[in-house]
Design a protein around this motif. Structure first.
Motif, PDB file in Angstrom:
ATOM      1  N   THR A 226       0.832  -1.206   0.000  1.00 49.05           N
ATOM      2  CA  THR A 226       0.000   0.000   0.000  1.00 49.05           C
ATOM      3  C   THR A 226       0.864   1.252   0.000  1.00 49.05           C
ATOM      4  OG1 THR A 226      -1.746  -1.172   1.199  1.00 49.05           O
ATOM      5  CG2 THR A 226      -1.817   1.231   1.237  1.00 49.05           C
ATOM      6  N   VAL A 227       1.927   1.222   0.782  1.00 52.05           N
ATOM      7  CA  VAL A 227       2.864   2.347   0.819  1.00 52.05           C
ATOM      8  C   VAL A 227       3.498   2.561  -0.545  1.00 52.05           C
ATOM      9  CG1 VAL A 227       5.092   3.107   1.748  1.00 52.05           C
ATOM     10  CG2 VAL A 227       3.344   2.203   3.291  1.00 52.05           C
TER      11      VAL A 227
ATOM     12  N   ALA B 150       2.331   1.717  -3.396  1.00 53.19           N
ATOM     13  CA  ALA B 150       1.308   2.183  -4.346  1.00 53.19           C
ATOM     14  C   ALA B 150       1.125   3.695  -4.225  1.00 53.19           C
ATOM     15  CB  ALA B 150      -0.008   1.452  -4.090  1.00 53.19           C
ATOM     16  N   ARG B 151       1.192   4.217  -3.010  1.00 51.66           N
ATOM     17  CA  ARG B 151       1.050   5.672  -2.836  1.00 51.66           C
ATOM     18  C   ARG B 151       2.270   6.400  -3.393  1.00 51.66           C
ATOM     19  NH1 ARG B 151       1.251  10.179  -3.198  1.00 51.66           N
ATOM     20  NH2 ARG B 151       0.451  11.862  -1.866  1.00 51.66           N
ATOM     21  N   ILE B 152       3.428   5.792  -3.295  1.00 48.21           N
ATOM     22  CA  ILE B 152       4.659   6.420  -3.778  1.00 48.21           C
ATOM     23  C   ILE B 152       4.763   6.343  -5.301  1.00 48.21           C
ATOM     24  CG2 ILE B 152       7.189   6.243  -3.747  1.00 48.21           C
ATOM     25  CD1 ILE B 152       6.936   5.216  -0.863  1.00 48.21           C
TER      26      ILE B 152
ATOM     27  N   ASP C 131       0.226  11.542   3.856  1.00 50.14           N
ATOM     28  CA  ASP C 131      -0.503  10.332   3.445  1.00 50.14           C
ATOM     29  C   ASP C 131       0.198   9.063   3.931  1.00 50.14           C
ATOM     30  OD1 ASP C 131      -2.337  11.946   2.202  1.00 50.14           O
ATOM     31  OD2 ASP C 131      -1.666  11.520   0.156  1.00 50.14           O
ATOM     32  N   LEU C 132       1.525   9.039   3.793  1.00 47.70           N
ATOM     33  CA  LEU C 132       2.268   7.851   4.227  1.00 47.70           C
ATOM     34  C   LEU C 132       2.161   7.663   5.734  1.00 47.70           C
ATOM     35  CD1 LEU C 132       5.512   8.151   2.050  1.00 47.70           C
ATOM     36  CD2 LEU C 132       3.582   6.584   1.712  1.00 47.70           C
TER      37      LEU C 132
ATOM     38  N   ILE D   5      -1.206   6.135   6.459  1.00 45.17           N
ATOM     39  CA  ILE D   5      -1.218   4.739   6.016  1.00 45.17           C
ATOM     40  C   ILE D   5      -0.457   3.857   7.001  1.00 45.17           C
ATOM     41  CG2 ILE D   5      -0.340   3.149   4.260  1.00 45.17           C
ATOM     42  CD1 ILE D   5      -0.919   5.410   2.194  1.00 45.17           C
TER      43      ILE D   5
ATOM     44  N   LEU E 131       2.768  13.967   0.564  1.00 42.08           N
ATOM     45  CA  LEU E 131       3.131  12.549   0.538  1.00 42.08           C
ATOM     46  C   LEU E 131       3.443  12.053   1.942  1.00 42.08           C
ATOM     47  CD1 LEU E 131       3.761   9.979  -1.069  1.00 42.08           C
ATOM     48  CD2 LEU E 131       6.119  10.800  -1.281  1.00 42.08           C
TER      49      LEU E 131
END
Length: 296
Positions: free
Chosen positions: A23-24, A26-28, A284-285, A288, A281
């Protein structure tokens, strides 16, 4: 042998670490810049990382290790919190804080106030005043004593792009040509989390000193990163350069104390607004990782 409830929880969470890491990532994905991070639930021991042992530029997060060294010097009787430090033109620089622009030359402030300004407002002039008094080499010597070998204070702060001063106050590490690229400091995400974890354990200087340092970090006024989407209490220190945003902190979530360090570098656009892409970022991270590492 049956696993204890704590062991069973840790094993279950470790099994979930890979989906969290996915998931991390994917955000990056698609982000324009390099990302390094490490996060650890201090109550369960479960962690995730991406390039967590690679050296990164610290920007102002180096002020966290500097604070540790000052507390140690006071504990050893090498300084007093009431000791006056002068505000001088030589140490004044632009950028974060109030001392450089709002306080007259010659004003003397107690060491305790200067340290609080260095952390709470990330005051660059306060940082230079402290490094003038204690030196970057002394900071690194303290880090060596506590086994933190990758993190180095390199020199004083030069200021921002509008008023750059000649670099000064170099440590021995800062004088090495290969370290010029790091600016005022170098560390790794794992080092920063290690420091935070040891503060939580009361192992830095003394239990009382560790608690006081965490209390200062809890008063950090930058909420553009870790604190942006999180309502739980946090103790954190941020850093910013034209192409970089970094942050190290602990989130005191209901699911555990989540310590993390995130560095975003090589961003193509300079933006000092609260909505810098790196800050967004990191925010968000952080959310998460707090949700993914929290015990349930």
């Amino acid at each position: 042998m049956r696993a204890t409830p704590i062991l069973a929880l840790a094993l279950a969470m470790a099994a979930n670490a890979q989906p969290l890491l996915d998931t991390v990532r994917a955000r990056i994905a698609g982000f324009q810049g390099a990302v390094s991070l490490y996060a650890r639930n201090l109550d369960t021991g479960v962690s995730i990382g991406i390039r967590e042992t690679d050296p990164v530029r610290t920007a102002s997060t180096i002020k966290l290790p500097i604070m540790l060294a000052v507390f140690d010097a006071v504990a050893r009787g090498q300084a007093k919190w009431s000791e006056p430090l002068p505000v001088t033109a030589a140490e004044k620089v632009s950028g974060s804080g109030i001392l450089g622009a709002e306080i007259s030359d010659g004003v003397q402030l107690p060491l305790s106030d200067v340290l609080h300004l260095m952390i709470v407002l990330s005051d660059n002039t306060a940082t230079n005043m402290i490094l003038e008094r204690f030196t970057a080499d002394a900071v690194n010597a303290y880090l060596d004593r506590i086994g933190i070998k990758t993190t180095r204070s390199m020199r004083k702060v030069r200021g921002d792009g509008t008023q750059l001063k000649a670099p000064s106050g170099y440590s021995a590490s800062g004088k090495l040509p290969e370290n010029e690229k790091y600016g005022i400091g170098v560390s790794t995400p794992r080092d920063m989390v290690t420091i935070l974890e040891r503060l939580e354990r009361g192992e830095i200087v003394s239990p009382d000193a560790s608690r006081e340092m965490l209390a200062i970090l809890k008063r950090c006024q930058d909420n553009t990163g870790i604190r942006r989407h999180i309502t739980e209490p946090a103790a954190n220190k941020t850093g910013a350069l034209d192409a970089l945003r970094s942050e190290a902190g602990i989130v005191y979530s209901k699911g555990g104390r989540i310590a993390m360090a995130i560095t975003v570098d090589d961003m193509p656009k300079t933006d000092y607004s609260p909505d810098n892409a790196g800050s967004l970022l990191i925010a968000d991270l952080a959310k998460i990782m707090v949700e993914g590492l929290a015990k349930r």
